[in-house]
Design an enzyme around this catalytic site. Structure first.
Site, PDB file in Angstrom:
ATOM      1  N   ASP A  85      -3.703  -6.075  -5.835  1.00  0.00           N
ATOM      2  CA  ASP A  85      -2.781  -4.960  -5.670  1.00  0.00           C
ATOM      3  C   ASP A  85      -3.206  -4.020  -4.538  1.00  0.00           C
ATOM      4  O   ASP A  85      -2.993  -4.317  -3.374  1.00  0.00           O
ATOM      5  CB  ASP A  85      -2.651  -4.226  -7.018  1.00  0.00           C
ATOM      6  CG  ASP A  85      -1.476  -3.258  -7.058  1.00  0.00           C
ATOM      7  OD1 ASP A  85      -0.793  -3.118  -6.041  1.00  0.00           O
ATOM      8  OD2 ASP A  85      -1.239  -2.638  -8.126  1.00  0.00           O
ATOM      9  N   HIS A 127       2.236  -5.851 -13.427  1.00  0.00           N
ATOM     10  CA  HIS A 127       1.671  -4.812 -14.302  1.00  0.00           C
ATOM     11  C   HIS A 127       2.036  -5.047 -15.774  1.00  0.00           C
ATOM     12  O   HIS A 127       1.177  -5.265 -16.594  1.00  0.00           O
ATOM     13  CB  HIS A 127       2.039  -3.377 -13.879  1.00  0.00           C
ATOM     14  CG  HIS A 127       1.607  -3.045 -12.497  1.00  0.00           C
ATOM     15  ND1 HIS A 127       0.299  -3.135 -12.095  1.00  0.00           N
ATOM     16  CD2 HIS A 127       2.320  -2.667 -11.386  1.00  0.00           C
ATOM     17  CE1 HIS A 127       0.209  -2.798 -10.814  1.00  0.00           C
ATOM     18  NE2 HIS A 127       1.423  -2.526 -10.353  1.00  0.00           N
TER      19      HIS A 127
HETATM   20 ZN   LIG Z   1       1.947  -3.160  -6.339  1.00  0.00          ZN
END
Ligand SMILES: [Zn+2]
Length: 403
Positions: free
Chosen positions: A285, A236
């Site tokens: 993800d 991220h």
């Molecule tokens: Zn994750």
């Protein structure tokens, strides 16, 4: 450098890598938006839903969900996945008789599909600093970090003969582990030369909690503990200050734009990361979408929205490198013989330039996943459509887990 080439009526690119995945979450696609409609949508309410779903997983259902998720990734050109695996034990936290049965189920799912997998075994110790463990988190947690490392030893032994299976460690986040666990993970990965991943600065609350506990922001803490390295992947890396991007240095940042978008996480400053020399890779993800080309182009296109300009932080060539060679390096995988073959006559590719960076731009920014005709892993063609048995097992798992 990754290259795109024409071959007769096809366009061939290297195999794509999704460096961050939670495969079982594929079962929740499209089922998490009601809370937002009710005015209760946030990352944390989404997480509550996901935890309730995860609470019911067993070795069979995690296999069925993962296999379908990986089949869809393969359909869309993915030849290797980094699976950030955090459901380890029975729902009440008791280990299974075979402690690694869930991890093994996920690995078998990827290998049955035919793609490469790096199982990033998660370390999870607590609900947060000073926060009690939520009942649904019990199955993520190990009492002692040495138990988790012993599980990785066992898995490495079991899959030692399979070149397509690799391992790494993943302290879940700075909120989920104490500093001693970060150090243990660092030492283990240094000793064995393994990738080390962690969710970093995804949510602002994580920053606030890290400041309260350590008096530092997450990347500052990771830097001070010697965690950052060319084998470290910050997943991220959304809310970073300029000095934190510089601290990351030769680490990776794994952007997961289709999920970050879905969760309303915010937008990373891609130009800042690139200027600091941070290597980019991407991941699907949560499997809110499983389109590897969309994942790549979103890195640049979301940056243009954020920066309000046609900024070009990363062109098609840089994005393709992030989605291929850099992704492989981030999960410690080989990629020899991994290729994606597109139909040059697909509507989305008609009019594409003949060669060079302009052809790469046309593929990365314009190709539809529908154009993918063949995917090869280590030279072997992978089946792109789920079998009836795979669909039925997936449907049964979703029905069981959403009852
Ligand atoms: Zn994750």
């Amino acid at each position: 450098m990754s290259e795109v080439r024409r071959e007769g009526e096809t366009i061939v690119l290297p195999g794509l890598v999704s460096a961050h995945s939670h495969a079982f979450q594929r079962g929740l696609r499209g089922r998490t938006h009601a809370l937002a409609r009710a005015g209760e949508g946030s990352f944390w309410s989404w997480r509550g839903l996901m935890y309730r779903f995860a609470a019911g997983l067993d070795p069979e259902s995690i296999f069925a969900l993962s296999r379908l998720a990986f089949r869809e990734l393969a359909r869309n050109g993915v030849t290797a996945v980094g699976e950030f695996h955090y459901v380890q034990h029975q729902p009440d936290g008791t280990p299974y008789d075979d402690r690694v049965v869930l991890a093994e189920s996920v690995i078998r799912a990827a290998r049955e599909v035919g793609i490469r997998i790096t199982l990033l075994r998660v370390l999870y110790a607590r609900g947060g600093w000073g926060r009690p463990l939520e009942p649904t988190q019990k199955r993520f947690v190990d009492g002692d970090v040495r138990d988790a490392l012993a599980d990785v030893d066992e898995l490495r032994k079991r899959f030692a003969g399979d070149e397509g299976v690799r391992f790494g460690l993943a302290p879940h986040s700075v909120r989920a582990v104490p500093v001693e666990w970060l150090r243990a993970a660092r030492d283990y990965c240094d000793e064995h030369g393994l990738p080390l991943h962690a969710h970093v600065a995804e949510q602002r609350r994580e920053l606030a909690e890290c400041l309260a506990e350590h008096g530092k922001r997450p990347v500052e803490l990771l830097a001070d503990e010697g965690i950052l390295s060319e084998r470290f992947v910050a997943v991220h890396a959304t809310h970073l200050r300029p000095h934190e991007a510089r601290l990351l240095g030769d680490s990776f940042a794994c952007l997961c734009r289709t999920t970050e978008r879905d969760l309303g996480d915010g937008s990373p400053d891609v130009q800042q990361l690139r200027d600091a020399g941070v290597r980019l890779c991407v991941g699907v993800d949560s499997h809110a979408r499983s389109d590897a080309l969309e994942e790549l182009r979103a890195v640049e296109l979301d940056e243009r929205v954020r920066a309000e300009g046609r900024a070009l932080a990363a062109d098609g060539t840089a994005l393709l490198e992030a989605g291929t060679n850099l992704g492989s390096a981030a999960i410690g995988q080989a990629n020899d013989g991994d290729e994606v073959v597109l139909d040059a006559n697909d509507a989305s590719l008609l009019g594409a330039p003949d060669s060079g960076p302009a052809l790469t731009d046309a593929v990365v920014f314009g190709a539809d996943a529908r154009a993918i005709r063949e995917v090869r892993v280590a030279g072997e063609s992978v089946s792109l459509e789920p079998t009836t048995e795979e669909r039925d097992a997936f449907d049964a798992a979703v029905a069981q887990l959403t009852r």
